[in-house]
Design an enzyme around this catalytic site. Structure first.
Site, PDB file in Angstrom:
ATOM      1  N   CYS A 342     -66.804  15.806-157.088  1.00 46.45           N
ATOM      2  CA  CYS A 342     -66.388  16.025-155.557  1.00 46.45           C
ATOM      3  C   CYS A 342     -64.992  15.649-155.812  1.00 46.45           C
ATOM      4  CB  CYS A 342     -67.497  15.313-155.128  1.00 46.45           C
ATOM      5  SG  CYS A 342     -69.539  15.827-155.379  1.00 46.45           S
ATOM      6  N   GLU A 343     -64.699  16.348-156.017  1.00 46.43           N
ATOM      7  CA  GLU A 343     -63.066  16.644-155.762  1.00 46.43           C
ATOM      8  C   GLU A 343     -62.235  18.083-156.249  1.00 46.43           C
ATOM      9  OE1 GLU A 343     -60.482  13.612-156.199  1.00 46.43           O
ATOM     10  OE2 GLU A 343     -62.068  11.866-157.412  1.00 46.43           O
TER      11      GLU A 343
END
Ligand code: LLP
Length: 411
Positions: A342-343
């Site tokens: 999640c980046e």
């Protein structure tokens, strides 16, 4: 290159990568043992009869099987932590061929290295020299120490891996070396008779490297002229490798020949600390395509490897060539290859023209043998990948994939 297509399927030496992925799962690092040995020997051979020690930089890939392979070839090791020394010893490496580099060695690490009888320390500050001296005296031994010089040479590489400029934290400014030698001459716990340097990593232009050699030799001559005995010259690592198609890397033999040409006749014992150029090309990271996803602006290939497995693209915007493991002719697409983390920084390639792959297809990220697995983390609670060593037509798991239980050990 140990990787080539045979019958349209990518092999490492004689082993089809698809076979490894099917048995071990993905993501998975694969290394060619022949390539590692061959590149170490290229260094060793090129020095010929000049007294030398090729100290493999353990930080590049510290898997015990890699270290064992190199120990078997008579390699020395360049370490930067107690943990790396532990690994070298576990792998059967000879402590008398170990040099200890790094700007922040702890007292515990120094004591450990002294008790194992390592060859020498590359010291980076006056305070460190004093600490090594006092710990050696306490342990009843004498430690061999070289001073790491900052030669103030621009390595012309990525700023995060350039180390030889005045503003960097590494080494001692060249002008301060003589005074430091004179002050240290009275210390009874150390034998101070060497100089070392390392100007940066992934150097594709040998110019700066050879400039640094010239500067170091000038320094050696100057110090000897002042009656200071210098026996060891450690020139660090840094030789680059080709990551992009068409990129040219200097040949190991040619670089070493240029170095020995300069150093010969001076009665110096020469050391080098190559990491990437020994293991980089030997490795790939295998990953499986999970999804294809199209947004109004972009095409994405979502794979099961991520920045926690291979940090280099996210950290240095570095390029790893991506090949489909099965090479049936296909269109190409322009896509970002991204992982599940999640980046937005979690990408393995951006705006890359790659084969039009589908969910379930296997991809290989090339030249991932150096600074790949060693920089892996458990971010997003992702177990770290498995590692596999190939030898001719055979292969074996040299590090098991982590389990969920591994993730919570110690908590
Ligand atoms: N010696 C010293 C003192 C070093 O600091 C290094 C690398 C080496 C030897 C080995 O350099 P090599 O031959 O591998 O270039 N994580 C970065 C690379 C960091 C290099 C740190 N020092 C990357 O992925 O590109």
């Amino acid at each position: 290159m140990p990787y080539a297509y045979q019958h349209n399927t990518l092999h490492c030496e004689q082993v089809p990568l698809a076979e490894i992925a099917a048995r071990v799962g993905t993501p998975c690092y694969v290394y060619s043992s022949a390539d590692i040995v061959e590149r170490f020997c290229a260094y060793d051979r090129a020095f010929g009869d000049m007294p030398h020690l090729v100290c493999y930089a353990v930080k590049a890939n510290s898997n015990l099987s890699v270290l064992r392979l190199l120990a078997g070839e008579g390699a020395g090791f360049d370490i930067v932590s107690g943990g790396e020394l532990f690994r070298v010893l576990q792998a059967g490496g000879d402590p008398r061929r170990v040099v200890f580099s790094g700007v922040g060695k702890t007292p515990e690490e120094i004591e450990y290295a002294l008790s194992e009888g390592i060859y020498s320390f590359n010291a980076e500050s006056e305070a460190e020299i004093e600490l090594i001296d006092s710990l050696a005296l306490r342990g009843g031994v004498r430690a061999r120490v070289s001073l790491r010089v900052n030669p103030d040479v621009d390595a012309a590489t990525h700023p995060y891996i350039s180390t030889g400029l005045r503003e960097h934290k590494f080494g001692i400014v060249i002008g301060a070396i003589e005074g430091m030698y004179q002050r240290a001459a009275t210390l009874q716990g150390i034998i101070l008779d060497g100089v070392s340097c390392h100007i940066g990593s992934q150097l594709l232009d040998t110019g700066p490297m050879l400039d640094a050699v010239d500067k170091m030799l000038e320094l050696v001559d100057h110090l000897r002229g002042r009656g200071i005995e210098i026996r060891h010259l450690d020139l660090g690592g840094g030789l680059g490798i080709a990551y992009k198609p068409g990129e040219k890397a200097p040949a190991i033999g040619g670089v070493v020949a240029a170095i020995t040409g300069k150093v010969r006749g001076r009665g110096l014992h020469v050391m080098v600390e190559p990491g990437r150029s020994i293991v980089g090309e030997s490795g790939v990271l295998l990953t499986r395509v999970l999804y294809r996803k199209r947004t109004p602006r972009k095409e994405f290939v979502v794979v099961d490897a991520a920045m926690n497995d291979l940090l280099r693209p996210a950290l240095y915007q570095s390029y790893h060539e991506i090949l489909p493991v099965e090479s049936a002719p296909r269109h190409t697409v322009l896509a970002d290859v991204v992982g599940p983390i999640c980046e937005t920084g979690d990408f393995l390639a951006r705006d890359r023209k790659i084969s039009d792959v589908f969910p379930g297809d296997l991809l290989a990220l090339l030249t991932a043998g150096a600074y790949g697995f060693v920089a892996a983390s458990n971010y997003n609670s992702r177990p770290r990948a498995a590692e596999v060593m190939v030898e001719g037509g055979r292969w074996r798991v040299v590090r098991a994939r982590e389990t969920f239980e591994d993730l919570i050990r110690g908590e």
